[in-house]
Design an enzyme around this catalytic site. Structure first.
Site, mmCIF file in Angstrom:
data_model
loop_
_atom_site.group_PDB
_atom_site.id
_atom_site.type_symbol
_atom_site.label_atom_id
_atom_site.label_comp_id
_atom_site.label_asym_id
_atom_site.label_seq_id
_atom_site.Cartn_x
_atom_site.Cartn_y
_atom_site.Cartn_z
ATOM 1 C CE LYS A 1 -2.414 -8.735 -2.386
ATOM 2 N NZ LYS A 1 -3.569 -7.827 -2.514
ATOM 3 N NE ARG B 1 -0.485 -4.748 -7.250
ATOM 4 C CZ ARG B 1 -0.206 -4.664 -5.947
ATOM 5 N NH1 ARG B 1 0.783 -5.339 -5.435
ATOM 6 N NH2 ARG B 1 -0.940 -3.908 -5.174
ATOM 7 N NE ARG C 1 -6.420 -0.169 5.724
ATOM 8 C CZ ARG C 1 -6.704 -0.887 4.649
ATOM 9 N NH1 ARG C 1 -7.317 -2.046 4.780
ATOM 10 N NH2 ARG C 1 -6.405 -0.462 3.456
ATOM 11 N NE ARG D 1 -0.566 2.144 1.708
ATOM 12 C CZ ARG D 1 -0.680 0.859 1.376
ATOM 13 N NH1 ARG D 1 -0.468 -0.081 2.266
ATOM 14 N NH2 ARG D 1 -1.013 0.517 0.155
ATOM 15 N NE ARG E 1 -3.847 0.356 -4.254
ATOM 16 C CZ ARG E 1 -3.785 -0.123 -3.011
ATOM 17 N NH1 ARG E 1 -4.593 0.331 -2.085
ATOM 18 N NH2 ARG E 1 -2.915 -1.052 -2.705
HETATM 19 P P1 AMP Z 1 0.445 -2.947 -2.103
HETATM 20 O O1 AMP Z 1 1.015 -2.569 -0.776
HETATM 21 O O2 AMP Z 1 0.786 -4.370 -2.494
HETATM 22 O O3 AMP Z 1 -1.020 -2.679 -2.203
HETATM 23 O O4 AMP Z 1 1.153 -2.033 -3.208
HETATM 24 C C1 AMP Z 1 1.064 -0.632 -3.164
HETATM 25 C C2 AMP Z 1 1.417 -0.051 -4.512
HETATM 26 O O5 AMP Z 1 2.758 -0.408 -4.853
HETATM 27 C C3 AMP Z 1 0.572 -0.544 -5.678
HETATM 28 O O6 AMP Z 1 -0.644 0.151 -5.810
HETATM 29 C C4 AMP Z 1 1.515 -0.286 -6.841
HETATM 30 O O7 AMP Z 1 1.568 1.083 -7.179
HETATM 31 C C5 AMP Z 1 2.856 -0.653 -6.256
HETATM 32 N N1 AMP Z 1 3.155 -2.094 -6.444
HETATM 33 C C6 AMP Z 1 3.283 -3.052 -5.473
HETATM 34 N N2 AMP Z 1 3.544 -4.252 -6.006
HETATM 35 C C7 AMP Z 1 3.592 -4.058 -7.352
HETATM 36 C C8 AMP Z 1 3.801 -4.919 -8.463
HETATM 37 N N3 AMP Z 1 4.017 -6.243 -8.305
HETATM 38 N N4 AMP Z 1 3.782 -4.359 -9.706
HETATM 39 C C9 AMP Z 1 3.568 -3.047 -9.894
HETATM 40 N N5 AMP Z 1 3.331 -2.191 -8.894
HETATM 41 C C10 AMP Z 1 3.348 -2.675 -7.638
#
Ligand code: AMP
Length: 197
Positions: A13, A88, A127, A139, A150
């Site tokens: 994404k 989400r 990665r 990370r 996740r």
């Molecule tokens: P991402 O980089 O999009 O994979 O997000 C990393 C982490 O940030 C996720 O695993 C969540 O803990 C938090 N996060 C990001 N976007 C959201 C969202 N829309 N709602 C809740 N938690 C989020």
């Protein structure tokens, strides 16, 4: 143009969102990046979010919706924006509907990146190896166990958005297992199709 990228973690994404955002001159709003920024800056939101994020769980709907609502009021979002990692949950999707309605704006399309999840686990492990080999920090949420958690969170909380947007006639599928260039080409074809409609 206002669009959403939907798909499990690791589906690409962020990569596609950055390419499309650049091509159309609209900002990429990644809630993950915004939250990581808040953690790094040590803000109140960052302090609340850190442990939740490290465990691969979702930060509260109110927090993320608040961040997005403020961000879309900024000048650069006037021509449109691209949401990467938000909404989400169904609650967030409903909050987004309200945010957009209140601001007299309209969602144009939701792109669902469809992927093979076992292949994603392989990509993740590659990665991690590459990041370590380059001497960079991995990370905290980048390990197989958290990643699988996740994915489970995605299925439980985010996947219900697929029928939600499908019923609104906004959902378009993209084969996320193709090459980066091919995925971008599929997305351009969808935009061309939307323009015709
Ligand atoms: P991402 O980089 O999009 O994979 O997000 C990393 C982490 O940030 C996720 O695993 C969540 O803990 C938090 N996060 C990001 N976007 C959201 C969202 N829309 N709602 C809740 N938690 C989020």
């Amino acid at each position: 143009m206002i669009l959403i990228f939907l798909g499990p973690p690791g589906a690409g994404k962020g990569t596609q969102a950055a390419l499309i955002a650049e091509k159309f001159g609209i900002p990429q709003l990644s809630t993950g990046d915004m939250l990581r920024g808040a953690v790094a800056a040590g803000t109140e939101i960052g302090k609340k979010a850190k442990a939740v994020m490290d465990a691969g769980n979702l930060v509260s709907d109110d927090i993320v919706a608040g961040i997005v609502s403020e961000r879309v009021d900024e000048e650069d979002c006037k021509p449109g924006f691209l949401l990467d990692g938000f909404p989400r949950t169904l609650v967030q999707a409903e909050m987004l509907d309200k945010i957009l309605t209140d601001k007299a704006r309209k969602l144009d399309v939701v792109l669902e990146l469809k992927v093979d999840e076992e292949e994603l686990v392989k990509r993740l492990n590659n990665r991690i190896m590459e990041t370590k080999a380059a001497g960079k920090e991995v990370r905290a949420d980048d390990n197989e166990e958290t990643f699988r958690h996740r994915l489970a969170v995605y299925h439980e909380q985010t996947a219900p958005l697929i029928p939600y947007y499908d019923e609104k006639g906004l959902l378009r599928e993209v084969n996320g297992m193709a090459s980066i260039e091919d995925v971008t080409a599929q997305i351009h074809a969808i935009f061309a199709d939307l323009e015709k409609a």
